[in-house]
Scaffold this motif. Structure first.
Motif, PDB file in Angstrom:
ATOM      1  N   LEU A 135       0.816  -1.214   0.000  1.00 54.51           N
ATOM      2  CA  LEU A 135       0.000   0.000   0.000  1.00 54.51           C
ATOM      3  C   LEU A 135       0.849   1.264   0.000  1.00 54.51           C
ATOM      4  O   LEU A 135       0.444   2.292  -0.563  1.00 54.51           O
ATOM      5  N   LEU A 136       2.007   1.190   0.631  1.00 53.24           N
ATOM      6  CA  LEU A 136       2.866   2.358   0.793  1.00 53.24           C
ATOM      7  C   LEU A 136       4.269   2.049   0.286  1.00 53.24           C
ATOM      8  O   LEU A 136       4.780   0.951   0.478  1.00 53.24           O
ATOM      9  N   GLU A 137       4.892   3.027  -0.327  1.00 54.06           N
ATOM     10  CA  GLU A 137       6.257   2.885  -0.812  1.00 54.06           C
ATOM     11  C   GLU A 137       7.082   4.072  -0.324  1.00 54.06           C
ATOM     12  O   GLU A 137       6.712   5.223  -0.538  1.00 54.06           O
ATOM     13  N   VAL A 138       8.186   3.777   0.339  1.00 57.59           N
ATOM     14  CA  VAL A 138       9.082   4.820   0.833  1.00 57.59           C
ATOM     15  C   VAL A 138      10.172   5.064  -0.211  1.00 57.59           C
ATOM     16  O   VAL A 138      10.886   4.139  -0.606  1.00 57.59           O
ATOM     17  N   ARG A 139      10.294   6.294  -0.655  1.00 59.66           N
ATOM     18  CA  ARG A 139      11.344   6.680  -1.590  1.00 59.66           C
ATOM     19  C   ARG A 139      12.179   7.788  -0.969  1.00 59.66           C
ATOM     20  O   ARG A 139      11.664   8.585  -0.190  1.00 59.66           O
ATOM     21  N   ALA A 140      13.452   7.830  -1.318  1.00 58.21           N
ATOM     22  CA  ALA A 140      14.360   8.791  -0.701  1.00 58.21           C
ATOM     23  C   ALA A 140      15.005   9.689  -1.745  1.00 58.21           C
ATOM     24  O   ALA A 140      15.383   9.237  -2.826  1.00 58.21           O
ATOM     25  N   ALA A 141      15.125  10.962  -1.394  1.00 56.06           N
ATOM     26  CA  ALA A 141      15.896  11.927  -2.176  1.00 56.06           C
ATOM     27  C   ALA A 141      16.876  12.563  -1.205  1.00 56.06           C
ATOM     28  O   ALA A 141      16.480  13.325  -0.320  1.00 56.06           O
ATOM     29  N   THR A 142      18.160  12.215  -1.330  1.00 56.50           N
ATOM     30  CA  THR A 142      19.151  12.640  -0.355  1.00 56.50           C
ATOM     31  C   THR A 142      19.996  13.800  -0.897  1.00 56.50           C
ATOM     32  O   THR A 142      20.034  14.044  -2.108  1.00 56.50           O
ATOM     33  N   ALA A 143      20.694  14.475   0.043  1.00 60.65           N
ATOM     34  CA  ALA A 143      21.541  15.615  -0.317  1.00 60.65           C
ATOM     35  C   ALA A 143      20.798  16.571  -1.252  1.00 60.65           C
ATOM     36  O   ALA A 143      21.308  17.001  -2.281  1.00 60.65           O
ATOM     37  N   VAL A 144      19.577  16.899  -0.877  1.00 64.79           N
ATOM     38  CA  VAL A 144      18.682  17.682  -1.730  1.00 64.79           C
ATOM     39  C   VAL A 144      19.237  19.095  -1.969  1.00 64.79           C
ATOM     40  O   VAL A 144      19.726  19.762  -1.056  1.00 64.79           O
ATOM     41  N   ARG A 145      19.159  19.527  -3.212  1.00 62.95           N
ATOM     42  CA  ARG A 145      19.527  20.884  -3.607  1.00 62.95           C
ATOM     43  C   ARG A 145      18.264  21.633  -4.035  1.00 62.95           C
ATOM     44  O   ARG A 145      17.205  21.036  -4.203  1.00 62.95           O
ATOM     45  N   LEU A 146      18.383  22.920  -4.244  1.00 67.09           N
ATOM     46  CA  LEU A 146      17.220  23.717  -4.629  1.00 67.09           C
ATOM     47  C   LEU A 146      16.541  23.158  -5.871  1.00 67.09           C
ATOM     48  O   LEU A 146      15.310  23.055  -5.937  1.00 67.09           O
ATOM     49  N   GLU A 147      17.339  22.798  -6.877  1.00 66.96           N
ATOM     50  CA  GLU A 147      16.763  22.319  -8.132  1.00 66.96           C
ATOM     51  C   GLU A 147      16.115  20.944  -7.999  1.00 66.96           C
ATOM     52  O   GLU A 147      15.348  20.524  -8.867  1.00 66.96           O
ATOM     53  N   ASP A 148      16.406  20.242  -6.883  1.00 62.30           N
ATOM     54  CA  ASP A 148      15.821  18.912  -6.682  1.00 62.30           C
ATOM     55  C   ASP A 148      14.393  18.982  -6.158  1.00 62.30           C
ATOM     56  O   ASP A 148      13.651  17.997  -6.245  1.00 62.30           O
ATOM     57  N   LEU A 149      14.011  20.102  -5.575  1.00 68.56           N
ATOM     58  CA  LEU A 149      12.710  20.180  -4.922  1.00 68.56           C
ATOM     59  C   LEU A 149      11.573  19.979  -5.920  1.00 68.56           C
ATOM     60  O   LEU A 149      10.686  19.136  -5.723  1.00 68.56           O
TER      61      LEU A 149
END
Length: 229
Positions: free
Chosen positions: A72-86
């Protein structure tokens, strides 16, 4: 005698040795439900105090796995986020829950990284506007960083439920809060109930700052929303 169409649909009669019977095609299969995404975005610039962001990610992932809610749920990660990643991360993953883990400042807002790994502030008004543009499908935003209550209030104009921190919060408190909140979500509790369970979990474990997390809602929003249903 009519025709027989093999597969999920059968038309007409089938004769077998003079006996007439009707083929039962059985129930049609339905496509599996699309999993809802919990997007964990994190940043720990080299110029800031080190945080155990991997532990927080592990706690969230384990909460979903232990509740057997991975279908039902999936955890995804976005690490070391920069402004352009948002923008990119929100467009790509289309999350139901957006979770930010890292540092926050009462004036400059949450901190991401630049190309050199140094701290870069996210303009609070621009972040609120981003969620206004891409609010569709997002049920909850969690700003699990210090001094994010004001930013959470601004985002709550566009998103039903937003969690922010009223003041500073210890790393261990942030991890414990995240574990408690997503345990509730994974077991089918509402956003409001999961929030209260997370704060109660801090008290049960003797971890400080149970009064720091604040749940802020959009006018008319219902905290009884269940993420995975």
């Amino acid at each position: 005698m009519g025709d027989v169409i093999f597969g999920n649909k059968q038309v007409g009669d089938v004769l077998n040795g003079g006996n007439k019977y009707v083929v039962n095609p059985g129930p049609a299969s339905s496509p599996p439900a699309e999993r809802r995404v919990i997007l964990m975005m994190s940043a720990n610039p080299v110029t800031t105090q080190p945080l155990r962001l991997d532990e927080e990610h592990r706690a969230i992932d384990r909460a979903v796995a232990d509740a057997q809610a991975s279908h039902l749920l999936e955890v995804r990660a976005a690490t070391a986020v920069r402004l352009e990643d948002l923008q990119y991360a929100l467009l790509r993953h289309r999350p139901a829950v957006v979770h930010f883990s890292g540092h926050g400042d009462p004036v400059r807002g949450i901190q991401v990284t630049d190309d050199r790994g140094l701290a870069r502030s996210v303009p609070p008004d621009a972040l609120s506007r981003l969620f206004e543009i891409l609010a569709r499908g997002i049920d909850c935003v969690v700003l699990n960083a210090c001094f994010t209550e004001a930013q959470a209030s601004a985002i709550a104009r566009h998103v039903p439920c937003v969690i922010g921190m009223r003041g500073g919060v210890l790393d261990k408190s942030a991890i414990r809060f995240a574990a408690g909140f997503y345990q509730g979500i994974a077991y089918g509790s509402s956003i409001g109930t999961s929030f209260e369970l997370a704060r109660n979990g801090l008290d049960l474990h003797g971890v400080p700052h149970s009064d720091v997390p604040q749940l802020i809602t959009q006018p008319g929003a219902d905290t009884r929303t269940v993420i995975d249903r």
